[in-house]
Design a protein around this motif. Structure first.
Motif, PDB file in Angstrom:
ATOM      1  N   ARG A   1      40.269 -56.329 137.309  1.00  0.00           N
ATOM      2  CA  ARG A   1      41.395 -55.812 136.516  1.00  0.00           C
ATOM      3  C   ARG A   1      42.410 -56.924 136.252  1.00  0.00           C
ATOM      4  N   THR A   2      43.146 -56.762 135.167  1.00  0.00           N
ATOM      5  CA  THR A   2      44.223 -57.691 134.878  1.00  0.00           C
ATOM      6  C   THR A   2      45.425 -57.333 135.743  1.00  0.00           C
ATOM      7  N   VAL A   3      45.879 -58.291 136.517  1.00  0.00           N
ATOM      8  CA  VAL A   3      46.993 -58.062 137.434  1.00  0.00           C
ATOM      9  C   VAL A   3      48.046 -59.146 137.194  1.00  0.00           C
ATOM     10  N   VAL A   4      49.278 -58.720 136.953  1.00  0.00           N
ATOM     11  CA  VAL A   4      50.400 -59.641 136.832  1.00  0.00           C
ATOM     12  C   VAL A   4      51.192 -59.548 138.129  1.00  0.00           C
ATOM     13  N   ARG A   5      51.297 -60.672 138.829  1.00  0.00           N
ATOM     14  CA  ARG A   5      51.895 -60.642 140.162  1.00  0.00           C
ATOM     15  C   ARG A   5      53.042 -61.644 140.262  1.00  0.00           C
ATOM     16  N   ASP A   6      54.153 -61.210 140.867  1.00  0.00           N
ATOM     17  CA  ASP A   6      55.280 -62.098 141.175  1.00  0.00           C
ATOM     18  C   ASP A   6      55.438 -62.100 142.685  1.00  0.00           C
ATOM     19  N   ARG A   7      54.773 -63.040 143.334  1.00  0.00           N
ATOM     20  CA  ARG A   7      54.744 -63.057 144.796  1.00  0.00           C
ATOM     21  C   ARG A   7      56.133 -63.264 145.389  1.00  0.00           C
ATOM     22  N   ASP A   8      56.949 -64.125 144.778  1.00  0.00           N
ATOM     23  CA  ASP A   8      58.293 -64.368 145.304  1.00  0.00           C
ATOM     24  C   ASP A   8      59.131 -63.093 145.255  1.00  0.00           C
ATOM     25  N   ALA A   9      58.984 -62.327 144.178  1.00  0.00           N
ATOM     26  CA  ALA A   9      59.757 -61.090 144.039  1.00  0.00           C
ATOM     27  C   ALA A   9      59.347 -60.051 145.079  1.00  0.00           C
ATOM     28  N   GLU A  10      58.088 -60.098 145.530  1.00  0.00           N
ATOM     29  CA  GLU A  10      57.647 -59.156 146.558  1.00  0.00           C
ATOM     30  C   GLU A  10      58.495 -59.297 147.826  1.00  0.00           C
ATOM     31  N   PHE A  11      58.797 -60.534 148.187  1.00  0.00           N
ATOM     32  CA  PHE A  11      59.496 -60.780 149.450  1.00  0.00           C
ATOM     33  C   PHE A  11      61.006 -60.561 149.356  1.00  0.00           C
ATOM     34  N   THR A  12      61.510 -60.323 148.171  1.00  0.00           N
ATOM     35  CA  THR A  12      62.937 -60.022 148.014  1.00  0.00           C
ATOM     36  C   THR A  12      63.175 -58.616 147.485  1.00  0.00           C
ATOM     37  N   SER A  13      62.122 -57.829 147.378  1.00  0.00           N
ATOM     38  CA  SER A  13      62.244 -56.491 146.791  1.00  0.00           C
ATOM     39  C   SER A  13      62.988 -55.543 147.732  1.00  0.00           C
ATOM     40  N   SER A  14      63.574 -54.511 147.146  1.00  0.00           N
ATOM     41  CA  SER A  14      64.278 -53.485 147.920  1.00  0.00           C
ATOM     42  C   SER A  14      64.318 -52.224 147.088  1.00  0.00           C
TER      43      SER A  14
ATOM     44  N   ARG B   1      34.044 -49.773 147.290  1.00  0.00           N
ATOM     45  CA  ARG B   1      32.764 -49.050 147.155  1.00  0.00           C
ATOM     46  C   ARG B   1      31.940 -49.572 145.983  1.00  0.00           C
ATOM     47  N   GLN B   2      32.580 -50.119 144.986  1.00  0.00           N
ATOM     48  CA  GLN B   2      31.856 -50.627 143.819  1.00  0.00           C
ATOM     49  C   GLN B   2      31.567 -52.121 143.926  1.00  0.00           C
ATOM     50  N   ALA B   3      32.088 -52.774 144.969  1.00  0.00           N
ATOM     51  CA  ALA B   3      31.953 -54.224 145.078  1.00  0.00           C
ATOM     52  C   ALA B   3      30.538 -54.625 145.452  1.00  0.00           C
ATOM     53  N   ASP B   4      30.138 -55.812 144.992  1.00  0.00           N
ATOM     54  CA  ASP B   4      28.907 -56.475 145.426  1.00  0.00           C
ATOM     55  C   ASP B   4      29.359 -57.597 146.350  1.00  0.00           C
ATOM     56  N   PHE B   5      29.200 -57.385 147.639  1.00  0.00           N
ATOM     57  CA  PHE B   5      29.824 -58.277 148.611  1.00  0.00           C
ATOM     58  C   PHE B   5      29.338 -59.720 148.491  1.00  0.00           C
ATOM     59  N   GLY B   6      28.112 -59.924 148.044  1.00  0.00           N
ATOM     60  CA  GLY B   6      27.594 -61.287 147.941  1.00  0.00           C
ATOM     61  C   GLY B   6      27.802 -61.918 146.588  1.00  0.00           C
ATOM     62  N   ALA B   7      28.348 -61.136 145.637  1.00  0.00           N
ATOM     63  CA  ALA B   7      28.509 -61.633 144.272  1.00  0.00           C
ATOM     64  C   ALA B   7      29.752 -62.493 144.155  1.00  0.00           C
ATOM     65  N   PRO B   8      29.768 -63.402 143.122  1.00  0.00           N
ATOM     66  CA  PRO B   8      30.972 -64.209 142.903  1.00  0.00           C
ATOM     67  C   PRO B   8      32.164 -63.322 142.557  1.00  0.00           C
ATOM     68  N   LEU B   9      33.328 -63.894 142.678  1.00  0.00           N
ATOM     69  CA  LEU B   9      34.544 -63.170 142.314  1.00  0.00           C
ATOM     70  C   LEU B   9      34.493 -62.742 140.857  1.00  0.00           C
ATOM     71  N   ALA B  10      35.049 -61.572 140.606  1.00  0.00           N
ATOM     72  CA  ALA B  10      35.016 -61.029 139.246  1.00  0.00           C
ATOM     73  C   ALA B  10      36.085 -61.641 138.354  1.00  0.00           C
ATOM     74  N   GLY B  11      37.069 -62.260 138.928  1.00  0.00           N
ATOM     75  CA  GLY B  11      38.137 -62.893 138.161  1.00  0.00           C
ATOM     76  C   GLY B  11      38.385 -64.301 138.652  1.00  0.00           C
ATOM     77  N   SER B  12      39.079 -65.084 137.861  1.00  0.00           N
ATOM     78  CA  SER B  12      39.387 -66.457 138.242  1.00  0.00           C
ATOM     79  C   SER B  12      40.638 -66.473 139.111  1.00  0.00           C
ATOM     80  N   PRO B  13      40.576 -67.095 140.277  1.00  0.00           N
ATOM     81  CA  PRO B  13      41.742 -67.113 141.170  1.00  0.00           C
ATOM     82  C   PRO B  13      42.931 -67.833 140.532  1.00  0.00           C
TER      83      PRO B  13
END
Length: 518
Positions: free
Chosen positions: A64-77, A99-111
Motif C-alpha cells: 500500500r501507499t503509505v505517507v509517513r512523518d516519523r518525527d511527527a509521530e514522536f511529538t504527537s498528542s 495472512r496474505q504475506a509470502d514470508f520468503g518473497a521480496p518486499l512488495a514496496g521499495s524501502p
C-alpha cells in the motif's frame, strides 16, 4: 517457525498492552513526557508504533501507499479515544497483511531510505519480524513510562516532620498536615542540582550576573512557551514573594480608606494585607465598586480552584476599564491547571489590558519552593514602573541568590518534571472527587491548584474539629472571608499534594469523622 496466528497473537498482545496503558493513563497523563532524557509521551510512543505497523506491514509487505512523518509521530498528542480506535484498525490491517504475506518473497514496496531499519530486511517475513521486534521493545518502554507517570507511591513523613516546614512541623506527631499550600512531593532534579552546585562552590557572596539577572528572561520565556503570552521586555521586576508584590501595589496605587476589589473567599494573607493597609475589602461580584481604586484578580483562584475562562476575564477587564482600575493579576497557580481547562494570563487579553495590569507570579507553588522566597512582577502600568524605579533600589529587599538560582532552574530546565508532577496531582484530584461524592459535603472539583474546597461541614470551626477528631489538619474556611460579610464558616481547605498512600490515610480519617460508622 511460528505460525501466522501465533505471530498475530504476539503482536496483538503487545499492541493491546500498550493501548491498555494509554487508556489507563487517560487524556492528560498519556500526553505527558516524563522527565527522563529521550523519553516520549505514551501517546506519542503508541502513535509511533502505529506508524511502524503501517509502514513495514502495510507498505513493504502489502504494497500500500503509505505517507509517513516519523518525527511527527514522536511529538504527537491528543485525546486517547481516537488513538485507541486507530489501534483497533491497525490490528485488523496487520492481521490481513500477515495472512496474505509470502514470508520468503521480496518486499512488495521499495524501502524509504529514511526508515531502513536493521540491515538485511529484504523479505516480507523479515519485515513482519521487525514489526514484532519494534512492538515488543516499545511495549516494555511503555510499561516504564507508565511507572514513571504513576503518582509517587511514598512520602517520608518522618523527614518532613524533622524539617523546618510549617505544614508538618507545626502539627502533633499523630496528625497529618494537609493545610498550608506546600507539597510533599520534593523538587525537580534541575533545581536540586542548581542549589547543591552553589553549596559545593560555597557561593554565598554578593551576586554577580554576567549579562544581567537571568530571572526576568527565564520568566518571559516560560510565559511565552507555557501560556502563549510574551511579556514586554524591561517590564519585569524581582521581589521576594507575591504577597510583597500585593503590598507594594496597594501602597503605590491606593490611599487609606480606598476599596480593593477581590473575589471572596480569598487567600487569608491577601485579605489581611488589604485591611492592615487601612484599605477596604470589596468582594468582587457581590458589592458595588464605589470608592474602589484597585482590582485584584486571583487566577487560578484560591481556595476554589477555579480557572477563569477568557470571557470571564474579559468581563473583569471591562469592569476595570469602566472604573479605570489598575489590576493586580495573581497567577501563581497558573502552571497547575487541569485539562481541558487552560490558563489565560490577564495581560494577554489585549494591549490595553497589559497596560493596566501587574502580573504577579512565582515558581514556588508549581515547583515547591515557598521557603526560597522569590517572585516576579510584570508591571504593565507605565506610571507605576516609573514610581518603582524612582524609589531607593533596596527599599523592598531582594531574594537570595539561592532563590534566584532555583527559580531559573525551574523555569528553564524543569518542564518535564512539572508534567510528571501534574500527573500525580491529576490522579490525586480524581481520588478526592470520588471520595467527596460519597460524603455529606458541598464540593466542586477544582479546575486548578492542588487544593480542594470542602463545604457543608456542620461545625462552626470545621478544620479545628477535624484536627481534633480525625487528626488531620486542614485550613479553616472562615479565614478565607475575614473582614467581609461573606460567610465561609462551614468550609475547610484540603491540600492533596502528597503521595497516594498519605492521601488515602487523610481521606480515611476524614471519613471516620464525617460519616461515623461508615
Amino acid at each position: 517457525m511460528i505460525t501466522v496466528e501465533e505471530y498475530l497473537d504476539a503482536t496483538g498482545r503487545a499492541l493491546s498492552g500498550m493501548a491498555g496503558i494509554v487508556d489507563e493513563l487517560g487524556d492528560e497523563l498519556a500526553n505527558v513526557r516524563p522527565p527522563v532524557q529521550g523519553a516520549s509521551s505514551p501517546y506519542a510512543l503508541l502513535t509511533h508504533c502505529l506508524g511502524v505497523v503501517d509502514y513495514w506491514a502495510g507498505a513493504l509487505v502489502a504494497g500500500r501507499t503509505v505517507v509517513r512523518d516519523r518525527d511527527a509521530e514522536f511529538t504527537s498528542s491528543g485525546p486517547v479515544g481516537p488513538l485507541l480506535a486507530r489501534v483497533a484498525v491497525a490490528r485488523e490491517r496487520l492481521a490481513a497483511d500477515a495472512r496474505q504475506a509470502d514470508f520468503g518473497a521480496p518486499l512488495a514496496g521499495s524501502p524509504d531510505p529514511r526508515f531502513l531499519g536493521p540491515a538485511g530486511i529484504a523479505t516480507q517475513g523479515a519485515a513482519l519480524l521487525h514489526v514484532y521486534e519494534e512492538l515488543a521493545q516499545h511495549h516494555g518502554q511503555m510499561e516504564i513510562l507508565r511507572d514513571l507517570l504513576r503518582p509517587q507511591s511514598t512520602v517520608d513523613t518522618d523527614r518532613l516532620r524533622r524539617g523546618t516546614g510549617v505544614k508538618w512541623g507545626s502539627v502533633a506527631p499523630d496528625t497529618i498536615g494537609a493545610w498550608v499550600a506546600d507539597m510533599d512531593l520534593g523538587v525537580a532534579p534541575a533545581i536540586r542540582h542548581a542549589l547543591l552546585d552553589a553549596v559545593d562552590r560555597e557561593d554565598f557572596g554578593y551576586p554577580h550576573w554576567p549579562g544581567g539577572d537571568p530571572l526576568p528572561a527565564a520568566f518571559e520565556a516560560w510565559m511565552a512557551d507555557r501560556h502563549g503570552w510574551t511579556p514586554s521586555g524591561g517590564h519585569t521586576r524581582v521581589f521576594t514573594d507575591v504577597l510583597q508584590i500585593l503590598q507594594v501595589v496597594i501602597e503605590q496605587t491606593t490611599r487609606p480608606g480606598d476599596g480593593v476589589a477581590i473575589h471572596v473567599p480569598a487567600y487569608p494573607p491577601f485579605l489581611a494585607a488589604i485591611t492592615r493597609s487601612g484599605r477596604r475589602i470589596v468582594p468582587l461580584g457581590q458589592s458595588p465598586l464605589d470608592g474602589v481604586r484597585l482590582m485584584v484578580v486571583v487566577n487560578p483562584q484560591n481556595p476554589s480552584g477555579r480557572a477563569l475562562r477568557r470571557d470571564e476575564l474579559e468581563a473583569l477587564l471591562e469592569l476595570a476599564e469602566r472604573h479605570d482600575l489598575p489590576v493586580l493579576a495573581d497567577e501563581i497557580h497558573a502552571d497547575l491547571v487541569y485539562a481541558p481547562h487552560r490558563h489565560t494570563p490577564f495581560a494577554s487579553l489585549s494591549d490595553a489590558a497589559a497596560r493596566r495590569t501587574v502580573t504577579a507570579t512565582s515558581a514556588t507553588k508549581a515547583f515547591n519552593l515557598a521557603g526560597l522566597r522569590c517572585a516576579v512582577a510584570h508591571v504593565g502600568l507605565p506610571a507605576l514602573r516609573a514610581r518603582l524605579d524612582a524609589m531607593p533600589p533596596d527599599i523592598f529587599g531582594t531574594p537570595s541568590t539561592l532563590g534566584r538560582l532555583a527559580t531559573v532552574a525551574a523555569w528553564r530546565d524543569s518542564a518535564g518534571w512539572l508534567d510528571a508532577l501534574r500527573a500525580t496531582l491529576t490522579a490525586n484530584r480524581a481520588a478526592v472527587t470520588a471520595w467527596a461524592s460519597e460524603m455529606p459535603l458541598v464540593y466542586r472539583e477544582p479546575e486548578a491548584t492542588y487544593l480542594a474546597w470542602l463545604g457543608g461541614i456542620e461545625h462552626p470551626e470545621p478544620a479545628r474539629w477535624l484536627e481534633a477528631t480525625a487528626r488531620v489538619k486542614l485550613s479553616e474556611g472562615a479565614e478565607f472571608s475575614l473582614g467581609t460579610p461573606i460567610d465561609t464558616s462551614g468550609f475547610a481547605r484540603l491540600n492533596f499534594a502528597t503521595s497516594p498512600a498519605v492521601l488515602t490515610q487523610i481521606l480515611d480519617r476524614l471519613t471516620t469523622a464525617l460519616r461515623p460508622g461508615a
